[in-house]
Motif scaffolding. Structure first.
Motif, mmCIF file in Angstrom:
data_model
loop_
_atom_site.group_PDB
_atom_site.id
_atom_site.type_symbol
_atom_site.label_atom_id
_atom_site.label_comp_id
_atom_site.label_asym_id
_atom_site.label_seq_id
_atom_site.Cartn_x
_atom_site.Cartn_y
_atom_site.Cartn_z
ATOM 1 N N ILE A 734 65.812 65.716 114.859
ATOM 2 C CA ILE A 734 65.553 64.707 113.836
ATOM 3 C C ILE A 734 64.414 65.267 112.994
ATOM 4 N N GLU A 735 64.640 65.345 111.700
ATOM 5 C CA GLU A 735 63.607 65.881 110.842
ATOM 6 C C GLU A 735 62.992 64.727 110.063
ATOM 7 N N ILE A 736 61.680 64.689 110.039
ATOM 8 C CA ILE A 736 61.023 63.640 109.270
ATOM 9 C C ILE A 736 60.163 64.301 108.211
ATOM 10 N N LEU A 737 60.386 63.896 106.981
ATOM 11 C CA LEU A 737 59.659 64.495 105.877
ATOM 12 C C LEU A 737 58.739 63.434 105.295
ATOM 13 N N LEU A 738 57.455 63.779 105.154
ATOM 14 C CA LEU A 738 56.529 62.846 104.524
ATOM 15 C C LEU A 738 56.140 63.405 103.167
ATOM 16 N N LEU A 739 56.073 62.531 102.174
ATOM 17 C CA LEU A 739 55.792 62.992 100.820
ATOM 18 C C LEU A 739 54.682 62.177 100.167
ATOM 19 N N HIS A 740 53.809 62.872 99.460
ATOM 20 C CA HIS A 740 52.784 62.190 98.688
ATOM 21 C C HIS A 740 52.258 63.124 97.622
ATOM 22 N N ARG A 741 51.749 62.529 96.538
ATOM 23 C CA ARG A 741 51.249 63.359 95.449
ATOM 24 C C ARG A 741 49.916 64.018 95.779
ATOM 25 N N ASP A 742 49.160 63.366 96.681
ATOM 26 C CA ASP A 742 47.841 63.893 96.986
ATOM 27 C C ASP A 742 47.873 64.621 98.324
ATOM 28 N N LEU A 743 47.506 65.886 98.296
ATOM 29 C CA LEU A 743 47.649 66.713 99.489
ATOM 30 C C LEU A 743 46.796 66.211 100.651
ATOM 31 N N ALA A 744 45.543 65.836 100.378
ATOM 32 C CA ALA A 744 44.656 65.407 101.462
ATOM 33 C C ALA A 744 45.194 64.150 102.136
ATOM 34 N N THR A 745 45.636 63.189 101.314
ATOM 35 C CA THR A 745 46.204 61.962 101.878
ATOM 36 C C THR A 745 47.396 62.298 102.764
ATOM 37 N N LEU A 746 48.238 63.194 102.262
ATOM 38 C CA LEU A 746 49.442 63.549 103.005
ATOM 39 C C LEU A 746 49.092 64.217 104.328
ATOM 40 N N GLU A 747 48.105 65.096 104.295
ATOM 41 C CA GLU A 747 47.760 65.802 105.524
ATOM 42 C C GLU A 747 47.245 64.828 106.567
ATOM 43 N N GLY A 748 46.378 63.912 106.136
ATOM 44 C CA GLY A 748 45.860 62.911 107.073
ATOM 45 C C GLY A 748 46.989 62.064 107.635
ATOM 46 N N ALA A 749 47.855 61.583 106.744
ATOM 47 C CA ALA A 749 48.931 60.687 107.149
ATOM 48 C C ALA A 749 49.905 61.379 108.089
ATOM 49 N N SER A 750 50.258 62.636 107.753
ATOM 50 C CA SER A 750 51.272 63.279 108.586
ATOM 51 C C SER A 750 50.708 63.631 109.962
ATOM 52 N N ALA A 751 49.425 63.977 110.017
ATOM 53 C CA ALA A 751 48.826 64.246 111.328
ATOM 54 C C ALA A 751 48.817 62.976 112.167
ATOM 55 N N ALA A 752 48.458 61.865 111.525
ATOM 56 C CA ALA A 752 48.410 60.592 112.252
ATOM 57 C C ALA A 752 49.812 60.199 112.721
ATOM 58 N N ILE A 784 57.968 67.049 110.024
ATOM 59 C CA ILE A 784 57.804 66.909 111.468
ATOM 60 C C ILE A 784 59.191 66.986 112.082
ATOM 61 N N LEU A 785 59.305 67.765 113.127
ATOM 62 C CA LEU A 785 60.613 67.946 113.745
ATOM 63 C C LEU A 785 60.588 67.333 115.140
ATOM 64 N N ILE A 786 61.614 66.559 115.462
ATOM 65 C CA ILE A 786 61.741 66.059 116.827
ATOM 66 C C ILE A 786 62.932 66.752 117.451
ATOM 67 N N ARG A 787 62.670 67.409 118.552
ATOM 68 C CA ARG A 787 63.733 68.169 119.203
ATOM 69 C C ARG A 787 64.094 67.454 120.503
#
Ligand code: ADP
Ligand code: ZN
Ligand code: ZN
Length: 826
Positions: A734-752, A784-787
């Motif tokens: 299962i592949e999950i893609l997170l998208l945002h215009r602001d890189l810092a916001t995206l990095e924080g969100a995807s890590a969380a 993010i990949l779920i295997r």
């Protein structure tokens, strides 16, 4: 007595996780059913078309239900079974019900938000209107068009559903979208004899009387008699346009001899079946028998038949059986493989039973097919004529047609990646969804391919599906001979001309001088992929996507293949200022140009996305090639699909390494499929064809398998690799893609987000990391990949993922981050 209040759960065409519950007005409570289209208010002031999922008596607990505004038709536009199918798609692909609705319904059936009404174009003469209706009609007469709010102002009432419905029924008004998109059936004028003259004596008398006085009328009558075959067993209908001379028609109509009547006709000319199926060869017969047997035992069977072995002829037998049994057939093909060739063949066999459903067709055509499939009645005599459109040929979206009694699904070229929808959600795979849908109808599924997907072949070899092989081309023509040219050697010896090895150029020259045709395959469109500074290596990249721009020679522009942005060619390097910019890599456009240079005077055409934007352009290219007007056809993978040309003796694969080096775990499988399929275009009749593969790695295992047309070795090698590395079909992704215009916001969100997933799922969660293209259209992306290992409960994990996404979205800080899920990514 207290009247009961009913509620309806409605699927709204918006990407939200839930269905919404609406109140059914008392006036409508007797006339609404599951599957019906309704206009519903949504959000602050929007109106949408939704579909009723179920009706009950329980009010929603968290909000006050709004009223359904109006009902759009008297009967459902889908059957209950479609609603089950939609639910499965939403569940399996972690999608929202509204996403599925949007994928399913043609937009001609989705009256969009902000519905407006206008006066009915051909108003009924005498209509009794209520006072409010009269006011609305008057307002429309002066203003032309009214929005829902304006109607509310006119009537002084907030809820005008009953009024609108009643006025629509009385044909006083209609919705603006209905006018624009209103399905206007095409009609055709036909001519027939009036009953009094359907009699030989009367006709003879008339002809005698007219003979001297009105020769034109006599001619027309004779023409009519001949064409209609009146009173004979072969009597048929005559269209006005087919008559030789209709100048005497008005006179004969006036005399009451002939009459003109209008008939609704589909946009696909009903063609009569005109051909019997071919007699199967012994090998084909055996395969047919085997397939019949295996379909008795199993729902799904894989027909693994080499290119040109006659798979289509075998499908035809099963189609006939199914139609004779009064059931429907779905014939799924990859997006761009809908060729006139296949269509003409099936039309010849099945005539008016065949319909085509395709995203390139216009809305009216799609709505027409939709309604015909919806009202399918299975009655027919064996051998036909069958109900119109009882068989649909279509790309993946035809799965969503309102099937009623489906008996058979054929999935031709089942390995093809275009069966998987990439965007938008639901990112479904038509093959997998079709197999589920077949279970709802107890229908059979035939998967066919010369190069089956690893998934399907594994299922077949493990006995989950039936497996039938056809290893010989029809007529016994040998599979093409494959010759591999070592590009390393040619470059070293400086024998290359542009991207052509001397062997390939000589092959083309020879083929053409023998009056044969050539196909050159390069899986890249444009002139050259990238411009590069000779000095510092700088490359122009798209300003919105982190990807190199592609040079298009005809427009002398750089174009982003992700977002379509274009820019002018830079005169100098933006980094060092040097003016030595060089084109690197090569696409179809450049091949066409080089060939013109090295073998001047040939008729060369190009077939890729750029030259086939319209359906007509694609058909025309195929036709010109068939007619021999083109000697060399240069193309992308579009030319690998389903084309059957008689006179192609040579296929050139320009750059095998580009296929093999693709950064994806399916790269080898894909490269094999593409090469084997494009090779299959060579020498389909009588004479054995030739294929020249250009590569720097002539000993690559995949190329060796292609050389021997050895699917099985490729399959075994590839499967063992996948098992070793933990890729599908050994595992599920299962592949999950997170998208945002602001890189810092995206990095924080995807890590969380990854942390939240890791809590229940542990090591199955990989990432987040940047995908190959980290930014598209100004949106940064993290993947993010779920295997999921064999044996784990996939559906349970999906439920967890769904819940985590909801929880993640509840956090206001993350709400602007887009989350896209892709189950079984392709
Ligand atoms: P595939 O679908 O396996 O590529 P096709 O069904 O397109 O193969 O067959 C390839 C060609 O051979 C077609 O032109 C078809 O008309 C012809 N052909 C196949 N089987 C027969 C047959 N039994 N008799 C005559 N022609 C056949
Ligand atoms: Zn771009
Ligand atoms: Zn530079």
């Amino acid at each position: 007595m207290e009247r009961k209040t009913f509620f309806a759960d409605v699927i709204v065409p918006v990407s939200v996780p839930n269905l919404y519950t609406y109140r059914i007005p008392h006036e409508l409570s007797g006339s609404v059913t599951e599957g019906q289209r309704v206009i519903i208010p949504f959000g602050k002031s929007k109106l949408y078309t939704g579909i009723i999922r179920r009706i009950h008596e329980t009010p929603p607990s968290h909000y006050t239900a709004k009223y359904i505004e109006t009902i759009l038709d008297d009967h459902p536009v889908v059957h209950p079974v479609q609603l089950l199918f939609w639910e499965w798609v939403a569940n399996y692909y972690i999608a929202h019900p509204g996403d599925v609705l949007n994928a399913a319904l043609p937009s001609g059936l989705k009256l969009s938000s902000e519905t407006k009404v206008v006066l009915f174009p051909e108003p009924a003469t005498e209509t009794l209107l209520t006072d409010s209706e009269f006011l609305v009609a008057e307002a429309l007469r002066s203003k032309g068009e009214l929005s829902m709010q304006e109607i509310a102002a006119v009537t002084g009432s907030k809820s005008n559903y009953a009024l609108i419905r009643s006025m629509r029924e009385k044909k006083v008004i209609c919705l603006v979208e209905e006018i624009k998109d209103r399905f206007k059936a095409k009609t055709e004028s036909r001519v027939r004899f009036r009953d009094e003259f359907r009699n030989e004596n009367r006709l003879g008398e008339l002809l005698n009387n007219l003979e001297k006085k009105a020769p034109k009328q006599v001619d027309l009558l004779l023409d009519m008699i001949r064409r209609s075959g009146i009173s004979s067993a072969q009597e048929r209908e005559v269209t006005r346009s087919e008559l030789n001379d209709i100048s005497a028609l008005p006179a004969l109509v006036k005399k009451g001899v002939l009459e003109v009547y209008e008939v609704e006709v589909g946009r696909f000319r009903p063609t009569r079946a005109s051909d019997k199926e071919k007699t199967l060869s012994d090998k084909q017969c055996a395969a047919f028998e085997e397939l019949s047997q295996s379909l008795l035992r199993q729902r799904v069977s894989l027909l693994h038949g080499v290119t040109s072995s006659g798979k289509t002829e075998i499908y035809t037998r099963f189609i006939r059986e199914t139609l004779d049994a009064g059931k429907q057939v779905l014939y799924l093909i990859p997006e761009i493989a809908i060729t006139t060739q296949l269509l003409e063949r099936l039309l010849k066999y099945f005539g008016e039973a065949v319909g085509v459903y395709h995203s390139r067709f216009n809305e009216n055509e799609r709505v027409e097919i939709w309604n015909t499939v919806l009202h399918f009645t299975g009655k027919c005599a064996p051998g036909g004529p069958y109900a119109p459109f009882s068989m649909i040929i279509g790309a993946r979206s035809s799965l969503f047609l309102p099937w009623k009694d489906l008996g058979l699904i054929i999935i031709d070229e089942e390995h093809d990646a275009s069966f998987k929808q990439q965007d938008p959600s639901p990112r479904y795979h038509a093959r997998d969804a079709a197999i589920f849908m077949a279970s709802l109808f107890d229908a059979k599924v035939i998967l066919g391919s010369a190069t089956p997907s690893i998934e399907s072949y594994r299922n077949a070899s493990e006995g989950k599906y039936g497996l039938v092989s056809l290893e010989e081309r029809h007529g016994g023509t040998a599979l093409p001979h494959i010759h591999v040219v070592d590009l390393k050697k040619e470059w070293k010896e400086k024998t290359m001309k542009g991207h052509f090895s001397p062997q390939l150029l000589e092959g083309i020259r020879l083929a053409v001088s023998n009056g044969e045709q050539v196909i050159l395959f390069q899986n890249r469109r444009g002139f050259a992929p990238v411009l590069e500074c000779q000095w510092c290596g700088w490359r122009p990249v798209c300003t919105q996507c982190d990807v190199s721009m592609v040079y298009h020679k005809t427009s002398h522009q750089l174009r982003c293949h992700y977002c379509g942005a274009t820019s002018a060619m830079p005169a100098s390097c933006h980094a060092c200022g040097d003016t030595h910019l060089k084109l690197k890599g090569f696409g179809t456009e450049q091949i066409e140009e080089e060939l013109n240079l090295y073998l001047p005077g040939l008729c060369i055409s190009r077939m890729d996305l750029d030259t086939t934007r319209s359906r007509q352009a694609h058909f025309q290219l195929v036709k010109d090639f068939e007619d021999g007007k083109i000697q060399v056809l240069v193309g992308t993978q579009m030319i690998t699909k389903g084309l059957d040309f008689e006179h192609v003796s040579l296929v050139g694969i320009m750059d095998a390494d580009g296929l093999l080096g693709f950064p994806d775990f399916r790269a080898h499988e894909r490269a094999f499929q593409l090469m084997e399929q494009v090779a299959g275009r060579a020498g389909r009749r009588l004479q054995r064809g030739n294929v020249i593969i250009q590569s720097r790695n002539p000993d690559h295992p995949v190329i060796r398998c292609v050389t021997k047309h050895d699917y099985l070795s490729m399959f075994r090698e590839e499967l063992s690799q996948r098992i070793q590395l933990g890729f599908p079909p050994e595992t599920r992704l299962i592949e999950i893609l997170l998208l945002h215009r602001d890189l810092a916001t995206l990095e924080g969100a995807s890590a969380a987000f990854a942390e939240m997933l890791r809590e229940p799922l542990g090591k199955r969660v990989l990432g987040p990391e940047f995908p190959i293209i980290p930014r598209v259209r100004n949106y940064y992306r993290k993947k993010i990949l779920i295997r999921i290992e064999t044996g784990a409960s996939v559906s349970e994990i999906k439920n967890r993922v769904r819940k985590i996404i909801l929880r993640f979205r509840e956090d206001p800080a993350y709400r602007p981050v887009q989350v896209q899920t892709d189950v079984d990514p392709y």
